[in-house]
Write a protein that holds these residues in place. Structure first.
Motif: not given
Length: 371
Positions: A267-272, A274-275
């Protein structure tokens, strides 16, 4: 004969007077102090009687001689001239006082509260009222009772194995340890051997019947304390099952932790990601290419758009040409091309009946630009 009697008379008088003086002031017998525990209280008994012949002032003096024989006695409390003089010993202040509020009434006993180990020693009660004087010695021993003991099992608790139950306490020696098994009989196993001085209980070749709660009582001359330990004898198979269950539980816990960590990282990788991506407008599907139009083919839609862009006054020059083109289309239809989508054509007479106005359709290139 008479001379002998006259010579003996003064001696008898002296003996009589001496006996009378010694019998006037008396310290009555009383209970001797027993051994006490630290923190307890004690009464040191010293009751006395006087006679009318005791005419001097009453003096009461208590002294203590420490256990060390080389130490000198010290006065701890006294009474003189109808007045009590409190102790001058620092560690006994507030703990030492006369039992009676008025010792001259015949009670010179003292009370010592919150006893300490340093209170041990030889005490002397001295009562003086001229011409009599008496002293009563008594010994006080202050010991520390056993502290709450620590109990535990040392060794394997499996069937057929040997184990040792241990009990340890602090206090004034000697301390004895007594082991008993909790239950109806309180009897120890037949293979158990107890050491009352060391506080151990050795159990050999343990069986399932040996399981239970065992109590240890630590005791000395002034008190006792106790503790209880559980002795659980189990078979090797049961222990293996417990170990296997524990291992499986640990593995499941590690697996669950791994899943949670993987989910968090994903989830952290996905959020990074997208940013980091810029906001762009993408054209995923290219626009459809315009169909090839000829001056001789048209649709109802193209006619309508043309009609909307031209006024009736400008259409007169093209009317005759429009009729000729429509006639040619009806007489010579275009050859069939499988790669082209057929156009739906309407004959000129039908368009005239519909109120359409003939227009000139400009030729168009393949990409839709006007030639």
């Amino acid at each position: 004969m008479a001379g002998d009697r006259s010579a003996a008379a003064p001696l008898l008088l002296v003996i009589y007077l001496w006996a009378g003086w010694t019998q006037c002031l008396q310290i009555l017998p009383g209970p001797t102090p027993e051994e006490k525990a630290v923190g307890d209280s004690v009464r040191l008994d010293c009751r006395f009687t006087v006679d009318k012949n005791d005419i001097g002032p009453l003096d009461i003096e208590w002294s203590r001689t420490p256990p060390d024989p080389t130490s000198s006695p010290i006065i701890i409390i006294d009474y003189s001239g109808d007045r009590t003089y409190e102790t001058r010993v620092e560690d006994m202040k507030g703990r030492l006082h006369f039992s009676s509020p008025d010792p001259k009434n015949g009670d010179a006993s003292i009370n010592i509260t919150r006893l300490k180990s340093s209170d041990s020693g030889m005490y002397h009660c001295k009562v003086k009222k001229s011409p009599g004087s008496k002293t009563k010695p008594m010994k006080l021993e202050v010991s520390m009772k056993p502290s709450p003991p620590t109990c535990f099992v040392d060794g394997s608790q499996e069937v057929g194995k040997d184990a040792v139950l241990k009990c340890s306490s602090q206090g004034t020696p000697p301390i004895t340890y007594i082991w008993t098994k909790q239950g109806s009989s309180h009897l120890l196993p037949s293979t158990a051997v107890a050491d009352i001085s060391a506080g151990t209980l050795k159990v050999k070749n343990a069986t399932l019947d040996y399981s239970g709660d065992y109590k240890c009582v630590a005791r000395n001359r002034v008190g006792s304390s106790e503790c209880v330990v559980k002795f659980s004898v189990s078979s090797s198979g049961n222990n293996g099952g417990k170990i296997a269950g524990a291992i499986i539980g640990v593995l499941l816990a590690l697996l669950l932790i791994g899943i949670v960590i993987w989910f968090i990282l994903r989830r952290k990788k996905k959020t990074t990601y997208e940013k980091e991506q810029p906001f762009e407008i993408r054209e995923d599907v290219p626009p459809p290419k315009s169909r090839v139009s000829t001056a001789r083919s048209y649709t109802v839609d193209s006619q309508r758009s043309s009609l909307g862009s031209m006024s009736p006054s400008n259409m007169e020059p093209y009317k005759s040409h429009y009729n000729r083109l429509a006639t040619d289309e009806l007489e010579h239809p275009p050859s069939h091309n499988p790669h082209l989508t057929p156009s739906y054509k309407v004959a000129a007479p039908s368009l005239n009946r519909m109120g359409a106005v003939p227009v000139m359709i400009p030729a168009q290139h393949r990409d839709g630009s006007i030639v």
